[in-house]
Design an enzyme around this catalytic site. Structure first.
Site, PDB file in Angstrom:
ATOM      1  N   HIS A   1      -2.475  -7.421 -16.900  1.00  0.00           N
ATOM      2  CA  HIS A   1      -1.425  -6.552 -16.325  1.00  0.00           C
ATOM      3  C   HIS A   1      -1.858  -5.073 -16.317  1.00  0.00           C
ATOM      4  O   HIS A   1      -1.190  -4.213 -16.899  1.00  0.00           O
ATOM      5  CB  HIS A   1      -0.114  -6.730 -17.115  1.00  0.00           C
ATOM      6  CG  HIS A   1       1.117  -6.363 -16.328  1.00  0.00           C
ATOM      7  ND1 HIS A   1       2.318  -7.017 -16.474  1.00  0.00           N
ATOM      8  CD2 HIS A   1       1.332  -5.390 -15.406  1.00  0.00           C
ATOM      9  CE1 HIS A   1       3.221  -6.460 -15.671  1.00  0.00           C
ATOM     10  NE2 HIS A   1       2.652  -5.470 -15.017  1.00  0.00           N
ATOM     11  N   ARG A  29       4.569 -10.223 -10.037  1.00  0.00           N
ATOM     12  CA  ARG A  29       5.098 -10.722 -11.297  1.00  0.00           C
ATOM     13  C   ARG A  29       4.667 -12.169 -11.459  1.00  0.00           C
ATOM     14  O   ARG A  29       4.636 -12.935 -10.474  1.00  0.00           O
ATOM     15  CB  ARG A  29       6.623 -10.638 -11.332  1.00  0.00           C
ATOM     16  CG  ARG A  29       7.177  -9.230 -11.532  1.00  0.00           C
ATOM     17  CD  ARG A  29       6.908  -8.699 -12.950  1.00  0.00           C
ATOM     18  NE  ARG A  29       7.465  -7.380 -13.173  1.00  0.00           N
ATOM     19  CZ  ARG A  29       6.803  -6.228 -12.997  1.00  0.00           C
ATOM     20  NH1 ARG A  29       5.550  -6.245 -12.580  1.00  0.00           N
ATOM     21  NH2 ARG A  29       7.384  -5.081 -13.265  1.00  0.00           N
ATOM     22  N   GLU A  44       3.845 -14.236 -19.716  1.00  0.00           N
ATOM     23  CA  GLU A  44       3.102 -13.111 -20.261  1.00  0.00           C
ATOM     24  C   GLU A  44       3.544 -12.799 -21.697  1.00  0.00           C
ATOM     25  O   GLU A  44       4.750 -12.806 -21.941  1.00  0.00           O
ATOM     26  CB  GLU A  44       3.354 -11.880 -19.367  1.00  0.00           C
ATOM     27  CG  GLU A  44       2.110 -11.118 -19.089  1.00  0.00           C
ATOM     28  CD  GLU A  44       2.273 -10.164 -17.903  1.00  0.00           C
ATOM     29  OE1 GLU A  44       2.454 -10.638 -16.768  1.00  0.00           O
ATOM     30  OE2 GLU A  44       2.219  -8.971 -18.157  1.00  0.00           O
TER      31      GLU A  44
HETATM   32  N1  LIG Z   1       1.076  -5.698 -11.770  1.00  0.00           N
HETATM   33  C1  LIG Z   1       1.560  -4.475 -11.932  1.00  0.00           C
HETATM   34  O1  LIG Z   1       1.165  -3.729 -12.816  1.00  0.00           O
HETATM   35  C2  LIG Z   1       2.597  -3.978 -10.996  1.00  0.00           C
HETATM   36  C3  LIG Z   1       3.478  -4.855 -10.400  1.00  0.00           C
HETATM   37  N2  LIG Z   1       4.428  -4.387  -9.543  1.00  0.00           N
HETATM   38  C4  LIG Z   1       5.343  -5.352  -8.910  1.00  0.00           C
HETATM   39  O2  LIG Z   1       5.259  -5.169  -7.496  1.00  0.00           O
HETATM   40  C5  LIG Z   1       6.575  -5.263  -6.958  1.00  0.00           C
HETATM   41  C6  LIG Z   1       6.637  -4.553  -5.626  1.00  0.00           C
HETATM   42  O3  LIG Z   1       6.583  -3.154  -5.787  1.00  0.00           O
HETATM   43  P1  LIG Z   1       6.818  -2.170  -4.541  1.00  0.00           P
HETATM   44  O4  LIG Z   1       5.875  -2.514  -3.442  1.00  0.00           O
HETATM   45  O5  LIG Z   1       6.836  -0.792  -5.050  1.00  0.00           O
HETATM   46  O6  LIG Z   1       8.289  -2.610  -4.105  1.00  0.00           O
HETATM   47  P2  LIG Z   1       8.931  -2.621  -2.667  1.00  0.00           P
HETATM   48  O7  LIG Z   1      10.400  -2.787  -2.907  1.00  0.00           O
HETATM   49  O8  LIG Z   1       8.461  -1.470  -1.866  1.00  0.00           O
HETATM   50  O9  LIG Z   1       8.339  -3.954  -1.983  1.00  0.00           O
HETATM   51  C7  LIG Z   1       8.793  -5.231  -2.270  1.00  0.00           C
HETATM   52  C8  LIG Z   1       8.878  -6.000  -0.958  1.00  0.00           C
HETATM   53  O10 LIG Z   1       9.194  -7.370  -1.240  1.00  0.00           O
HETATM   54  C9  LIG Z   1       9.990  -7.821  -0.170  1.00  0.00           C
HETATM   55  N3  LIG Z   1      10.673  -9.058  -0.505  1.00  0.00           N
HETATM   56  C10 LIG Z   1      11.767  -9.223  -1.279  1.00  0.00           C
HETATM   57  N4  LIG Z   1      12.098 -10.519  -1.329  1.00  0.00           N
HETATM   58  C11 LIG Z   1      11.191 -11.181  -0.569  1.00  0.00           C
HETATM   59  C12 LIG Z   1      11.001 -12.544  -0.230  1.00  0.00           C
HETATM   60  N5  LIG Z   1      11.841 -13.487  -0.667  1.00  0.00           N
HETATM   61  N6  LIG Z   1       9.951 -12.861   0.533  1.00  0.00           N
HETATM   62  C13 LIG Z   1       9.114 -11.906   1.006  1.00  0.00           C
HETATM   63  N7  LIG Z   1       9.244 -10.597   0.720  1.00  0.00           N
HETATM   64  C14 LIG Z   1      10.274 -10.252  -0.053  1.00  0.00           C
HETATM   65  C15 LIG Z   1      10.931  -6.649   0.089  1.00  0.00           C
HETATM   66  O11 LIG Z   1      11.569  -6.747   1.350  1.00  0.00           O
HETATM   67  C16 LIG Z   1       9.983  -5.475  -0.031  1.00  0.00           C
HETATM   68  O12 LIG Z   1       9.427  -5.103   1.217  1.00  0.00           O
HETATM   69  C17 LIG Z   1       7.462  -4.655  -8.065  1.00  0.00           C
HETATM   70  O13 LIG Z   1       8.784  -5.101  -7.971  1.00  0.00           O
HETATM   71  C18 LIG Z   1       6.782  -5.137  -9.329  1.00  0.00           C
HETATM   72  O14 LIG Z   1       7.351  -6.340  -9.772  1.00  0.00           O
HETATM   73  C19 LIG Z   1       4.533  -3.064  -9.258  1.00  0.00           C
HETATM   74  C20 LIG Z   1       3.673  -2.159  -9.829  1.00  0.00           C
HETATM   75  C21 LIG Z   1       2.646  -2.546 -10.762  1.00  0.00           C
HETATM   76  O1  LIG Z   2       5.541  -0.880 -12.453  1.00  0.00           O
HETATM   77  C1  LIG Z   2       5.556  -2.098 -12.690  1.00  0.00           C
HETATM   78  O2  LIG Z   2       6.394  -2.848 -12.165  1.00  0.00           O
HETATM   79  C2  LIG Z   2       4.588  -2.656 -13.621  1.00  0.00           C
HETATM   80  O3  LIG Z   2       4.365  -3.823 -13.647  1.00  0.00           O
HETATM   81  C3  LIG Z   2       3.861  -1.775 -14.533  1.00  0.00           C
HETATM   82  O4  LIG Z   2       2.778  -1.260 -13.928  1.00  0.00           O
END
Ligand SMILES: NC(=O)C1=CN([C@@H]2O[C@H](COP(=O)(O)OP(=O)(O)OC[C@H]3O[C@@H](n4cnc5c(N)ncnc54)[C@H](O)[C@@H]3O)[C@@H](O)[C@H]2O)C=CC1
Ligand SMILES: O=C(O)C(=O)CO
Length: 385
Positions: free
Chosen positions: A317, A270, A299
Site C-alpha cells: 500500500h 482497495r 490488509e
Molecule cells: N493505493 C493507494 O494508496 C490509494 C488508493 N486510492 C483509492 O483510489 C480511489 C479513487 O480515488 P480518486 O481517483 O481520487 O477518486 P475519484 O472519485 O476521482 O474516482 C473514482 C471513480 O470511480 C468511479 N466509480 C464509482 N463506482 C463505480 C463502479 N461501480 N464502476 C466503475 N466506476 C465506478 C467514479 O464514478 C469515479 O469516477 C479512492 O477512493 C481510494 O480508495 C487512492 C489513493 C491512494
Molecule cells: O488516499 C488513500 O485512499 C490511500 O489509500 C492512502 O494513500
C-alpha cells in the site's frame, strides 16, 4: 482498555486538542495547527486499535486525524463525548468511515483528494510495467546467481506499445493513469465508469491527432458500455474505482475468466475490489496472466497462496508514498480539522487544492475537502478568486 504508549505532544498549552492516530510526515502540518492554538497529540505506535484510539481521545478532544482505522459509531461517539466536531482521514478513500454515524454526531469528515492523484497513478503505471516486463522475477533470478548469459527466451514479457489499456473507474487517479499509459506507451484506451470522462476523451483525441500529424499510428479511445467489455478487450487493466457495495468483488472468478490469458491486472484502489482467493486460483492456472497489487482484501495480510505466485507483484500500500504527497496529505488532513474547529467555509473545489501547499503564503482560511459538508448543513462554499 488498552493504554496508548509513547505519546508525542506539541504545544502542550494549546487551547484545542487535536489527536493524530499516526505519526505523519513533514512539519508543516504541525506548524499550521500549533500556530492556531492547537495542542497536538500523536501516538507513535504504528497501528492503534479502536480501544487505543478511544483512550487517546480521552475526555477532551476537538478533532482527530486518522487513517485506516474503523471509524464508526464507537469512535465517533467517543469523539463527540470529548467535545469533538472534526475528523479527517489522511487519505482520499474513506471506505473505512461510517459517514452517517459521523453526521449523526455532528462531526465533519475530511479527506485528501488531488494531492495524491499523480503519485498513485505513477505507482499503478510502475506495477503495469513491472508486470509486463517481469521485472521482479528477473531481479530475483539475478540476485539468486542464476544468470548464465543472454538467452532469447529469458523473461520474455509483453510489449505495451499499440496494445489496449483498460481503466475501471476513470476518476482523478484512473484518468491520470490512463494519460500516462497512452502518452508514454502509445496504448489505446478503453474505460468503464458510471460517468463519462470528457476531459480524458478529449486528451486522447488530441494526442491521436498529434501522432497522426507526425506520421505515427494514432491512439484511440472507447467508453465501454459494461465493465465486461473492458475485461474482454484490454491487455492491461487497472482498477481505480472507490470501494463501495457496487465495486466489492468487482473482479471475481467470472470476470477473471473473461480476461485475456496474458492480460495484466493492476490494483491500487482497495483490496476488496478483487476477490483475492479467486485471483490466487486464476494465477495458479494461468501462468502468463500477471498482476500488480498495492492493496489486499484482508490488509495487511495476503490470501493464502498469493505470495507463492511468481506472476504476482505485491507491494505494501505504497501508491501515495512520495515525500511531497505524504506531506501534502498531512497538510490537507490537518487543515480539514483546523477549518472545522475554526468554523471556516468549505473550499470550492476539492480537485484544485494547490493553494494549500504554497509554503510561502498562509493557506486559505477554508476546509480543503469535507465529504459530509452538505449533510451537516453548516457549511457555505468559499468562492474561488
Ligand atoms: N493505493 C493507494 O494508496 C490509494 C488508493 N486510492 C483509492 O483510489 C480511489 C479513487 O480515488 P480518486 O481517483 O481520487 O477518486 P475519484 O472519485 O476521482 O474516482 C473514482 C471513480 O470511480 C468511479 N466509480 C464509482 N463506482 C463505480 C463502479 N461501480 N464502476 C466503475 N466506476 C465506478 C467514479 O464514478 C469515479 O469516477 C479512492 O477512493 C481510494 O480508495 C487512492 C489513493 C491512494
Ligand atoms: O488516499 C488513500 O485512499 C490511500 O489509500 C492512502 O494513500
Amino acid at each position: 482498555m488498552a493504554t496508548p504508549i509513547s505519546i508525542q505532544v506539541w504545544n502542550p498549552s494549546g487551547k484545542y486538542r487535536v489527536v493524530s492516530t499516526k505519526s505523519m510526515p513533514g512539519t508543516r502540518w504541525i506548524k499550521l495547527l500549533t500556530d492556531q492554538d492547537c495542542r497536538i497529540c500523536t501516538e507513535k505506535k504504528t497501528i492503534l486499535s479502536v480501544e487505543d484510539i478511544v483512550a487517546l481521545i480521552g475526555d477532551k478532544c476537538d478533532g482527530v486525524i486518522g487513517l485506516t482505522e474503523d471509524w464508526g459509531e464507537v469512535l465517533f461517539s467517543a469523539l463527540r463525548r470529548a467535545g469533538g466536531t472534526a475528523f479527517s482521514n489522511m487519505a482520499v478513500g474513506y471506505n473505512n468511515v461510517d459517514v452517517s454515524a459521523a453526521t449523526k454526531h455532528g462531526i465533519a469528515v475530511g479527506n485528501t483528494p488531488g494531492v495524491l492523484t499523480e503519485t498513485t497513478a505513477e505507482l499503478a503505471a510502475s506495477l503495469s510495467l513491472a508486470a509486463a516486463r517481469r521485472i521482479v522475477e528477473a531481479d530475483q533470478f539475478m540476485r539468486a546467481g542464476l544468470y548464465d548469459g543472454w538467452l532469447p527466451h529469458l523473461f520474455v514479457g509483453n510489449l505495451l506499445k499499440g496494445q489496449t489499456v483498460g481503466v475501471i473507474g476513470a476518476g482523478r487517479i484512473g484518468s491520470a493513469y490512463a494519460r500516462m499509459m497512452i502518452e508514454g506507451f502509445k496504448m489505446n484506451l478503453i474505460y468503464y465508469d458510471l460517468y463519462q470522462s470528457t476531459r480524458l476523451e478529449k486528451f486522447v483525441t488530441a494526442y491521436g491527432q498529434f501522432l497522426k500529424a507526425n506520421g505515427e499510428q494514432p491512439v484511440t479511445w472507447k467508453r465501454a458500455a459494461t465493465m465486461e467489455d473492458v475485461l474482454r478487450d484490454a491487455d492491461v487493466i487497472s482498477l481505480h474505482p472507490v470501494l463501495d457495495k457496487t465495486t466489492y468483488h468487482l473482479i471475481n472468478k467470472e470476470s477473471l475468466a473473461i480476461m485475456k490469458k496474458e492480460a495484466i491486472l493492476v490494483n491500487a484502489s482497495r483490496g476488496p475490489v478483487i476477490d483475492e482467493a479467486a485471483l490466487v486460483e486464476h494465477l495458479k492456472v494461468n501462468p502468463m496472466f500477471r498482476v500488480g497489487l498495492d492493496v489486499f482484501e484482508d490488509e495487511p495480510y495476503m490470501k493464502p497462496g498469493l505470495a507463492d505466485q511468481k506472476n504476482a507483484i505485491v507491494v505494501p500500500h505504497i501508491a501515495s508514498a512520495s515525500k511531497w504527497t505524504r506531506e501534502g496529505m498531512a497538510t490537507l488532513a490537518a487543515l480539514n480539522v483546523l477549518g472545522r474547529i475554526k468554523g471556516y467555509p468549505l473550499w470550492s473545489d476539492p480537485n484544485r487544492v494547490d493553494p494549500f501547499f504554497d509554503e510561502n503564503t498562509p493557506p486559505p482560511p477554508a476546509c480543503p475537502s469535507i465529504v459530509n459538508g452538505k449533510q451537516l448543513g453548516t457549511y457555505i462554499c468559499m468562492q474561488r478568486t
